[in-house]
Design a protein around this motif. Structure first.
Motif, short mmCIF file in Angstrom:
data_model
loop_
_atom_site.label_atom_id
_atom_site.label_comp_id
_atom_site.label_asym_id
_atom_site.label_seq_id
_atom_site.Cartn_x
_atom_site.Cartn_y
_atom_site.Cartn_z
N CYS A 145 47.82 -2.52 -13.45
CA CYS A 145 48.54 -1.52 -12.64
C CYS A 145 48.00 -1.51 -11.22
CB CYS A 145 48.41 -0.14 -13.27
SG CYS A 145 49.35 0.07 -14.79
N ARG A 146 46.69 -1.61 -11.06
CA ARG A 146 46.08 -1.60 -9.74
C ARG A 146 46.56 -2.80 -8.92
NH1 ARG A 146 42.33 -3.45 -6.72
NH2 ARG A 146 41.57 -5.02 -8.15
N VAL A 147 46.57 -3.98 -9.52
CA VAL A 147 47.04 -5.19 -8.83
C VAL A 147 48.52 -5.07 -8.50
CG1 VAL A 147 47.46 -7.67 -9.14
CG2 VAL A 147 45.24 -6.68 -9.79
N TYR A 148 49.31 -4.57 -9.44
CA TYR A 148 50.76 -4.41 -9.24
C TYR A 148 51.03 -3.43 -8.09
CZ TYR A 148 55.67 -4.17 -10.80
OH TYR A 148 57.03 -4.24 -10.90
N ASN A 149 50.28 -2.33 -8.04
CA ASN A 149 50.43 -1.38 -6.92
C ASN A 149 50.19 -2.07 -5.58
OD1 ASN A 149 51.24 1.03 -8.02
ND2 ASN A 149 49.29 2.05 -7.79
N HIS A 150 49.14 -2.88 -5.52
CA HIS A 150 48.83 -3.58 -4.27
C HIS A 150 49.96 -4.54 -3.89
CE1 HIS A 150 44.92 -1.97 -3.31
NE2 HIS A 150 44.61 -2.04 -4.59
N GLU A 151 50.57 -5.17 -4.87
CA GLU A 151 51.71 -6.05 -4.59
C GLU A 151 52.87 -5.25 -4.02
OE1 GLU A 151 52.75 -8.15 -8.17
OE2 GLU A 151 50.77 -9.09 -8.31
N LEU A 152 53.13 -4.08 -4.59
CA LEU A 152 54.25 -3.26 -4.15
C LEU A 152 54.09 -2.78 -2.71
CD1 LEU A 152 54.89 -1.03 -7.32
CD2 LEU A 152 56.37 -2.84 -6.43
N VAL A 153 52.85 -2.53 -2.27
CA VAL A 153 52.66 -1.99 -0.93
C VAL A 153 52.46 -3.05 0.15
CG1 VAL A 153 51.75 0.20 -1.77
CG2 VAL A 153 50.17 -1.62 -1.15
N GLN A 154 52.35 -4.31 -0.23
CA GLN A 154 52.12 -5.34 0.79
C GLN A 154 53.18 -5.32 1.87
OE1 GLN A 154 51.53 -8.98 -1.41
NE2 GLN A 154 49.33 -8.82 -1.17
N GLU A 155 54.44 -5.20 1.48
CA GLU A 155 55.51 -5.17 2.47
C GLU A 155 55.50 -3.85 3.24
OE1 GLU A 155 60.25 -6.25 2.84
OE2 GLU A 155 59.29 -6.25 0.87
N LEU A 156 55.28 -2.76 2.52
CA LEU A 156 55.24 -1.43 3.14
C LEU A 156 54.19 -1.37 4.25
CD1 LEU A 156 55.86 1.65 3.22
CD2 LEU A 156 54.24 1.91 1.35
N GLU A 157 53.10 -2.05 4.09
CA GLU A 157 52.02 -2.01 5.08
C GLU A 157 52.43 -2.58 6.43
OE1 GLU A 157 48.77 -3.87 3.00
OE2 GLU A 157 48.24 -1.99 2.00
N ASN A 158 53.52 -3.34 6.47
CA ASN A 158 54.01 -3.92 7.72
C ASN A 158 55.14 -3.11 8.35
OD1 ASN A 158 52.25 -6.20 7.66
ND2 ASN A 158 53.56 -7.08 6.08
N TRP A 159 55.55 -2.03 7.70
CA TRP A 159 56.67 -1.24 8.20
C TRP A 159 56.20 -0.19 9.21
CZ3 TRP A 159 59.56 0.40 3.07
CH2 TRP A 159 60.13 -0.74 2.49
N PHE A 211 60.68 2.10 7.53
CA PHE A 211 60.52 2.92 6.33
C PHE A 211 61.77 3.76 6.08
CE2 PHE A 211 59.18 6.96 4.31
CZ PHE A 211 58.71 6.46 3.12
N ARG A 212 62.30 4.39 7.11
CA ARG A 212 63.52 5.20 6.97
C ARG A 212 64.70 4.36 6.48
NH1 ARG A 212 64.40 10.40 8.85
NH2 ARG A 212 66.06 10.09 7.35
#
Length: 192
Positions: free
Chosen positions: A64-78, A83-84
């Protein structure tokens, strides 16, 4: 054997265990996946698996921890505007059967509240907080308590995912549209 090569091989084995576990947990659920299923899928011994993890719950948590980090990789560049425009893509996760099984059906029965909160804090909540802080600095949103605002956003997203994962057809489409409307109203209220 070179120590760095041994460490690299160990890390690769750990990644493979998590990859297989994610597939099995997603397909069969946590309760219907055994440690034996995981190590036999990789042609590992029980000892080799236990060298990396203390048990199935630790594997689940780390996956779950690794999957969370995968999910936010793109978000971190927004930035705020991105984001909106794109936050609602998160709701499409309910179309991923593996995601629903792991994050909606199994998570709360496997991990306690502190563990779930820790998972959110270290990746998703942290990324949303950074995004909000940047939006404050560039004047996109007014000054707000960013940690609490990120917790609110994450809470709304999690609740929407929970509800939408149980719906289908017209009910799903209507609720998804309404969740998007409500979240956008909340996000509008943050803007300067």
């Amino acid at each position: 054997m070179d120590m760095s090569l041994k460490i690299e091989q160990g890390e690769e084995t750990k990644r493979q265990i998590l990859k297989v576990a994610r597939k099995l947990f997603g397909k069969n659920g946590y309760n219907n996946t055994s440690i034996e299923d995981i190590y036999s899928s990789l042609n590992l011994t029980r000892g080799a698996l236990y060298h990396h993890f203390s048990g199935k719950k630790e594997i689940f948590y780390e996956m779950c921890r690794v999957y969370n980090h995968e999910l936010v990789q793109e978000l971190e560049n927004w930035d705020w505007r991105e984001f909106r425009k794109r936050w609602s893509e998160t709701l499409d996760l309910t179309e991923d059967k593996n995601f629903v099984q792991i994050w909606i059906k199994d998570l709360a029965s496997v991990l306690n509240a502190k563990e779930m909160s820790q998972l959110d804090e270290e990746s998703i909540e942290k990324s949303i907080t950074v995004l909000l802080e940047g939006a404050i600095r560039n004047g996109s949103i007014r000054k707000i308590p960013t940690k609490e605002a990120s917790q609110m956003i994450l809470g709304m997203l999690n609740q929407a995912l929970l509800v939408l994962s149980e719906l289908e057809g017209d009910s799903l489409l209507r609720s998804k549209k309404n969740f998007i409307k409500v979240m956008n109203l909340f996000l509008d209220s943050l803007e300067s």
